[in-house]
Design a protein around this motif. Structure first.
Motif, PDB file in Angstrom:
ATOM      1  N   GLN A  35      -3.214  -3.132 -11.413  1.00 34.73           N
ATOM      2  CA  GLN A  35      -4.467  -3.403 -12.116  1.00 34.73           C
ATOM      3  C   GLN A  35      -4.240  -3.594 -13.609  1.00 34.73           C
ATOM      4  O   GLN A  35      -4.980  -4.313 -14.278  1.00 34.73           O
ATOM      5  N   ARG A  36      -3.185  -2.986 -14.134  1.00 38.69           N
ATOM      6  CA  ARG A  36      -2.867  -3.091 -15.560  1.00 38.69           C
ATOM      7  C   ARG A  36      -1.879  -4.225 -15.846  1.00 38.69           C
ATOM      8  O   ARG A  36      -1.407  -4.357 -16.978  1.00 38.69           O
ATOM      9  N   GLY A  37      -1.541  -5.004 -14.833  1.00 38.78           N
ATOM     10  CA  GLY A  37      -0.683  -6.156 -15.049  1.00 38.78           C
ATOM     11  C   GLY A  37       0.805  -5.871 -15.006  1.00 38.78           C
ATOM     12  O   GLY A  37       1.622  -6.692 -15.451  1.00 38.78           O
ATOM     13  N   PHE A  38       1.219  -4.737 -14.440  1.00 37.95           N
ATOM     14  CA  PHE A  38       2.637  -4.423 -14.317  1.00 37.95           C
ATOM     15  C   PHE A  38       3.302  -5.388 -13.333  1.00 37.95           C
ATOM     16  O   PHE A  38       2.673  -5.885 -12.409  1.00 37.95           O
ATOM     17  N   THR A  39       4.593  -5.608 -13.500  1.00 34.62           N
ATOM     18  CA  THR A  39       5.369  -6.362 -12.526  1.00 34.62           C
ATOM     19  C   THR A  39       5.566  -5.497 -11.279  1.00 34.62           C
ATOM     20  O   THR A  39       5.399  -4.266 -11.337  1.00 34.62           O
ATOM     21  N   PRO A  40       5.953  -6.092 -10.149  1.00 27.12           N
ATOM     22  CA  PRO A  40       6.232  -5.270  -8.967  1.00 27.12           C
ATOM     23  C   PRO A  40       7.259  -4.171  -9.224  1.00 27.12           C
ATOM     24  O   PRO A  40       7.099  -3.052  -8.757  1.00 27.12           O
ATOM     25  N   GLN A  41       8.323  -4.479  -9.980  1.00 26.70           N
ATOM     26  CA  GLN A  41       9.323  -3.450 -10.269  1.00 26.70           C
ATOM     27  C   GLN A  41       8.722  -2.323 -11.095  1.00 26.70           C
ATOM     28  O   GLN A  41       8.922  -1.136 -10.801  1.00 26.70           O
ATOM     29  N   GLN A  42       7.969  -2.671 -12.128  1.00 26.01           N
ATOM     30  CA  GLN A  42       7.315  -1.647 -12.932  1.00 26.01           C
ATOM     31  C   GLN A  42       6.312  -0.852 -12.092  1.00 26.01           C
ATOM     32  O   GLN A  42       6.155   0.359 -12.278  1.00 26.01           O
ATOM     33  N   GLY A  43       5.661  -1.546 -11.162  1.00 30.19           N
ATOM     34  CA  GLY A  43       4.695  -0.889 -10.293  1.00 30.19           C
ATOM     35  C   GLY A  43       5.349   0.144  -9.400  1.00 30.19           C
ATOM     36  O   GLY A  43       4.832   1.257  -9.219  1.00 30.19           O
ATOM     37  N   LEU A  44       6.521  -0.199  -8.825  1.00 28.93           N
ATOM     38  CA  LEU A  44       7.222   0.757  -7.965  1.00 28.93           C
ATOM     39  C   LEU A  44       7.716   1.959  -8.760  1.00 28.93           C
ATOM     40  O   LEU A  44       7.648   3.096  -8.284  1.00 28.93           O
ATOM     41  N   GLU A  45       8.203   1.713  -9.966  1.00 30.77           N
ATOM     42  CA  GLU A  45       8.649   2.821 -10.804  1.00 30.77           C
ATOM     43  C   GLU A  45       7.482   3.750 -11.134  1.00 30.77           C
ATOM     44  O   GLU A  45       7.613   4.986 -11.066  1.00 30.77           O
ATOM     45  N   PHE A  46       6.348   3.174 -11.477  1.00 33.47           N
ATOM     46  CA  PHE A  46       5.167   3.978 -11.812  1.00 33.47           C
ATOM     47  C   PHE A  46       4.673   4.736 -10.584  1.00 33.47           C
ATOM     48  O   PHE A  46       4.340   5.928 -10.659  1.00 33.47           O
ATOM     49  N   ALA A  47       4.616   4.059  -9.435  1.00 32.57           N
ATOM     50  CA  ALA A  47       4.163   4.698  -8.201  1.00 32.57           C
ATOM     51  C   ALA A  47       5.064   5.864  -7.823  1.00 32.57           C
ATOM     52  O   ALA A  47       4.601   6.936  -7.400  1.00 32.57           O
ATOM     53  N   THR A  48       6.367   5.675  -7.980  1.00 31.09           N
ATOM     54  CA  THR A  48       7.326   6.732  -7.673  1.00 31.09           C
ATOM     55  C   THR A  48       7.141   7.919  -8.607  1.00 31.09           C
ATOM     56  O   THR A  48       7.243   9.087  -8.187  1.00 31.09           O
ATOM     57  N   ALA A  49       6.846   7.652  -9.858  1.00 29.85           N
ATOM     58  CA  ALA A  49       6.588   8.730 -10.822  1.00 29.85           C
ATOM     59  C   ALA A  49       5.319   9.494 -10.453  1.00 29.85           C
ATOM     60  O   ALA A  49       5.251  10.714 -10.643  1.00 29.85           O
ATOM     61  N   CYS A  50       4.317   8.813  -9.926  1.00 25.92           N
ATOM     62  CA  CYS A  50       3.090   9.489  -9.487  1.00 25.92           C
ATOM     63  C   CYS A  50       3.383  10.438  -8.332  1.00 25.92           C
ATOM     64  O   CYS A  50       2.911  11.581  -8.312  1.00 25.92           O
ATOM     65  N   SER A  51       4.161   9.987  -7.364  1.00 24.58           N
ATOM     66  CA  SER A  51       4.540  10.858  -6.248  1.00 24.58           C
ATOM     67  C   SER A  51       5.301  12.082  -6.745  1.00 24.58           C
ATOM     68  O   SER A  51       5.111  13.197  -6.235  1.00 24.58           O
ATOM     69  N   ALA A  52       6.155  11.872  -7.738  1.00 27.28           N
ATOM     70  CA  ALA A  52       6.955  12.972  -8.269  1.00 27.28           C
ATOM     71  C   ALA A  52       6.091  14.065  -8.888  1.00 27.28           C
ATOM     72  O   ALA A  52       6.468  15.241  -8.881  1.00 27.28           O
ATOM     73  N   GLN A  53       4.917  13.699  -9.416  1.00 22.20           N
ATOM     74  CA  GLN A  53       4.017  14.718  -9.971  1.00 22.20           C
ATOM     75  C   GLN A  53       3.361  15.521  -8.853  1.00 22.20           C
ATOM     76  O   GLN A  53       3.292  16.755  -8.897  1.00 22.20           O
ATOM     77  N   VAL A  54       2.896  14.827  -7.839  1.00 21.16           N
ATOM     78  CA  VAL A  54       2.097  15.464  -6.790  1.00 21.16           C
ATOM     79  C   VAL A  54       2.924  16.470  -5.987  1.00 21.16           C
ATOM     80  O   VAL A  54       2.415  17.539  -5.611  1.00 21.16           O
ATOM     81  N   ILE A  55       4.181  16.159  -5.715  1.00 20.26           N
ATOM     82  CA  ILE A  55       4.970  17.042  -4.854  1.00 20.26           C
ATOM     83  C   ILE A  55       5.388  18.332  -5.551  1.00 20.26           C
ATOM     84  O   ILE A  55       5.910  19.244  -4.908  1.00 20.26           O
ATOM     85  N   GLN A  56       5.118  18.458  -6.836  1.00 18.76           N
ATOM     86  CA  GLN A  56       5.488  19.675  -7.551  1.00 18.76           C
ATOM     87  C   GLN A  56       4.417  20.760  -7.477  1.00 18.76           C
ATOM     88  O   GLN A  56       4.646  21.888  -7.947  1.00 18.76           O
ATOM     89  N   GLN A  57       3.239  20.430  -6.908  1.00 14.91           N
ATOM     90  CA  GLN A  57       2.180  21.414  -6.766  1.00 14.91           C
ATOM     91  C   GLN A  57       1.634  21.391  -5.342  1.00 14.91           C
ATOM     92  O   GLN A  57       1.738  20.378  -4.643  1.00 14.91           O
TER      93      GLN A  57
END
Length: 318
Positions: free
Chosen positions: A268-290
């Protein structure tokens, strides 16, 4: 320009027991450290995560008639999600998951689909589609009345309005995989199954072969979530895999939903697919810590700061 995002589908009350190492059905007492009442369900998690990432989100789904329903509704509202189009059930209890969790995030689910099984196409106010640019459907295979024809009709309505469409599925224990999903594929801009689901759907073992199976059937962009092994992306133009951030694991519940929300927020913010996967992976990394499906989700700015501070993920082109 429309910027709102619509999440349709499953919402559950999550009852989390910890630690559970072995279940013996016998007349005895077993102490445990914690018993949490949380909220979950794929579409609920997507909506809450997207809202915390700074998006304007509308949720449509069914709410049950028991004491857990208000807790689920409050979870959405506290995150800033628009719940004006939620449908209240008079007959079904709130859909629930009993999550028995061991150390290191291992867990098993006992589920009752309740209110989610009642959701149907007629529950969807189609006027909402005129307000949104993205549709995410979550909880497929848990929504008996909506799965199949109802979902296809909604996807068709969305595509006829130029809306970007996305779908995530749960595990199917009935063997219906492609008999249900085949009509969806031509209407999907993004399909994001887990590796376990992709294997069941495609009967393939390699990432590229699984993605090709789905692309050949009409999906525009395939993203396969592979947990600690990262993720794989493929469309008609490119294919690559992305590594995974190494963080302490408390509870993996909601990790896949956080990934989906993260990718859609990045797109939605105009990231490339690669940037999108990196961001998505970082989101998962936050959730699994709690503990809890959405408890660990951070703001967009906090996720970006985490990415900047962390070792760069390995990207492999295919």
């Amino acid at each position: 320009m429309k910027k709102k995002m619509l999440c349709v589908g499953e919402m559950m009350a999550d009852l989390v027991a910890f630690p559970i190492e072995k279940v013996l059905l016998e007349s005895d007492y077993h102490p445990m450290d914690s018993f949490w009442v949380k909220t979950g369900g794929d579409a609920h998690n997507n909506a809450v995560d997207l809202a915390r990432l700074g998006n304007d989100v509308i949720y449509i789904g069914r709410i049950g008639n028991d004491i857990f329903a208000q807790n689920c509704l409050n979870s959405l509202r506290q995150a800033g999600v628009n719940t004006d189009h939620v449908v209240f059930s008079s007959a079904a209890e709130q859909a629930k998951s009993l999550i028995l969790m061991g150390h290191g995030g291992t867990r098993t689910f006992y589920q009752n689909f309740g209110s989610s099984a009642e959701l149907c196409f007629e529950d969807i106010n189609l006027d909402v589609l005129d307000q949104v640019s993205v549709l995410q459907i979550g909880g497929t295979f848990h929504m008996e009345r909506f799965d199949g024809d109802g979902a296809v009709r909604l996807l068709w309505e969305a595509k006829s309005r130029g809306i970007i469409t996305s779908l995530d599925v749960t595990m199917d224990r009935t063997g219906r995989w492609n008999s249900l999903l085949e009509p969806y594929y031509p209407y999907l801009d993004y399909f994001m199954p887990s590796i376990e689901q992709a294997v069941e759907i495609t009967k393939r073992e390699r990432f590229d072969e699984m993605a090709d199976f789905l692309l050949e059937r009409g999906v525009k962009n395939v993203i396969i979530k592979a947990g600690s092994d990262g993720a794989f992306f493929k469309n008609a133009q490119e294919a690559f895999s992305c590594g995974c951030y190494k963080v302490p694991v408390a509870d993996t519940t909601g990790a896949g939903d956080a990934f989906v929300a993260g990718y859609l927020a990045a797109m939605q913010r105009g990231f490339t697919p690669q940037q999108g996967l990196e961001f998505a992976t970082a989101c998962s990394a936050q959730v699994i810590q709690q503990v809890g499906a959405t408890s660990g989700m951070k703001s967009f700015e906090e996720i970006m700061d985490f990415i900047r501070r962390s070792p760069k993920l390995e990207i492999t082109r295919h």
